[in-house]
Design an enzyme around this catalytic site. Sequence first.
Site: not given
Length: 111
Positions: A31, A34
Amino acid sequence: MPVPFTTDATFADDVLASPTPVLVDFTAPWCQPCKMMAPVIENLAVEQAARMTVIALDVDENPVTTDRYHVMGMPTLGLFIGGELVTTVVGGRPGYAVMQALEPYLPSAVS
């Protein structure tokens, strides 16, 4: 300093049974948002250590907890107090915006 991880097996002890508020970073290694949030999360863990614990959960490796809390997008931050999810913050945000969302739920800062 990296944030420690919890798992499906340890979530109840690490998060739900915690006597202090716990901010859970629902994340995944692939991600990109993230990864961009990682320094923000690490700073919050240090700056807010007196008010909350910060812990991460890899959503791919821990589907039971991810499904239980209906995490659909990442990054998702969930604030747990007394074993209950009290609020979530979804998407990448600067630290001040995360704290603005969490502040109503956290105990006052200790001087």
